[in-house]
Scaffold this motif. Structure first.
Motif, short mmCIF file in Angstrom:
data_model
loop_
_atom_site.label_atom_id
_atom_site.label_comp_id
_atom_site.label_asym_id
_atom_site.label_seq_id
_atom_site.Cartn_x
_atom_site.Cartn_y
_atom_site.Cartn_z
N ARG A 2 2.46 52.03 49.35
CA ARG A 2 2.83 51.21 48.20
C ARG A 2 4.33 51.28 47.99
O ARG A 2 4.95 52.30 48.27
N ASP A 3 4.88 50.20 47.47
CA ASP A 3 6.31 50.15 47.24
C ASP A 3 6.75 51.04 46.08
O ASP A 3 7.88 51.49 46.04
N GLU A 4 5.87 51.29 45.13
CA GLU A 4 6.25 52.05 43.95
C GLU A 4 5.12 52.99 43.55
O GLU A 4 3.97 52.80 43.91
N THR A 5 5.46 53.99 42.78
CA THR A 5 4.47 54.92 42.26
C THR A 5 4.00 54.41 40.90
O THR A 5 4.79 54.02 40.07
N VAL A 6 2.69 54.44 40.70
CA VAL A 6 2.10 53.98 39.45
C VAL A 6 1.14 55.05 38.95
O VAL A 6 0.33 55.56 39.71
#
Length: 65
Positions: A2-6
């Motif tokens: 994934r491009d970002e942490t959520v």
């Protein structure tokens, strides 16, 4: 990947722990199907607020499975 942490907040019950696979069984509230959650993805677990008295902050509890 994934491009970002959520971060997600999940409400429910830990139903099992499988050390061999590194997964926790989790049963979400609201009648949703149970899911396996990889331990390395868990940031924190908290206890059941309803079992605590008034004025007590929810805190960590050991898992007894």
């Amino acid at each position: 990947m994934r491009d970002e942490t959520v971060l997600h907040r999940l409400y429910g019950t830990v139903t099992s722990y499988a050390p061999g696979t590194g997964r926790v069984g989790f049963s979400p509230t609201g009648g949703h199907p149970a899911i396996p959650v990889p331990v390395h993805r868990i940031v924190a677990l908290t206890g059941d607020r309803q079992r605590r008295g008034n004025g007590q902050a929810p805190a960590h509890e050991p898992y007894e499975g």
